[in-house]
Design a protein around this motif. Sequence first.
Motif: not given
Length: 207
Positions: A96-106, A121-131
């Motif tokens: 759902d576009l209303a849902d916030e998504i944080v993409l968790i990546l190593g 486009d991926v980076l525009a849609r999500v917040d990124l969190a890096v491990v």
Amino acid sequence: MLAPVRSGLLGGTFDPPHIAHLLAGEGAYRQLALDRVIFMPAGLPWQKADRVVSSAQHRWTMTKLATDQIDYFVADDREVHRDGWTYTIDTLATFDLADEIVLILGADAARGLPSWERSTDVLARVDLAVVPRPGVAVDEVEQAVGKARWLDVPALPISGTMIRQRTAVGLGARFMVSEDVYAYIEEQSLYRNDDGRRKTKDGSRKL
Ligand code: ATP
Ligand code: MG
């Protein structure tokens, strides 16, 4: 209207899912005020494998086993049961576009993100969190994705590859994976006589 959900999305081959994945999910949940962390095994062209039992089935079962006990961890099968390679951008479109998504990546995955299909486009849609991951420098990641949000999670020198190799030579994976996953690997005799590397060009593993 329902409040938007704030989800962490942790994708991977999960062959097998191991404690570094769980720690990444836990770190993201606590540090980013998420409602849940979605563990999503990647789809592979498993139908081309020449054995009846698909690697996708094992990876899905292990992902369920690894996450079942934790109420804010959710295993999601929307990629694993799809045929062929799946692109993150297409998967994101199923939320759902209303849902916030944080993409968790190593860190290794984050470093490779620019080569992904429609990465901007991926980076525009999500917040990124890096491990953090041993062997990958902060600079390398930030050259790839810009200033990143780093999770405070210990960098563990554990990988699926290492676990497969250790299991193959009889060292076992105990305590590198959840007990349920360990039991499943033993029971199903996964990764025996396995050099830990992918067996086929298309990335599928025959188990
Ligand atoms: P393989 O050796 O088969 O590639 P893996 O351990 O890298 O297995 P993946 O399923 O490929 O596991 O990774 C899924 C996600 O988890 C990726 O974003 C990857 O960077 C991250 N990840 C896996 N292991 C670690 C680790 N030890 N530290 C930090 N991130 C990790
Ligand atoms: Mg990997």
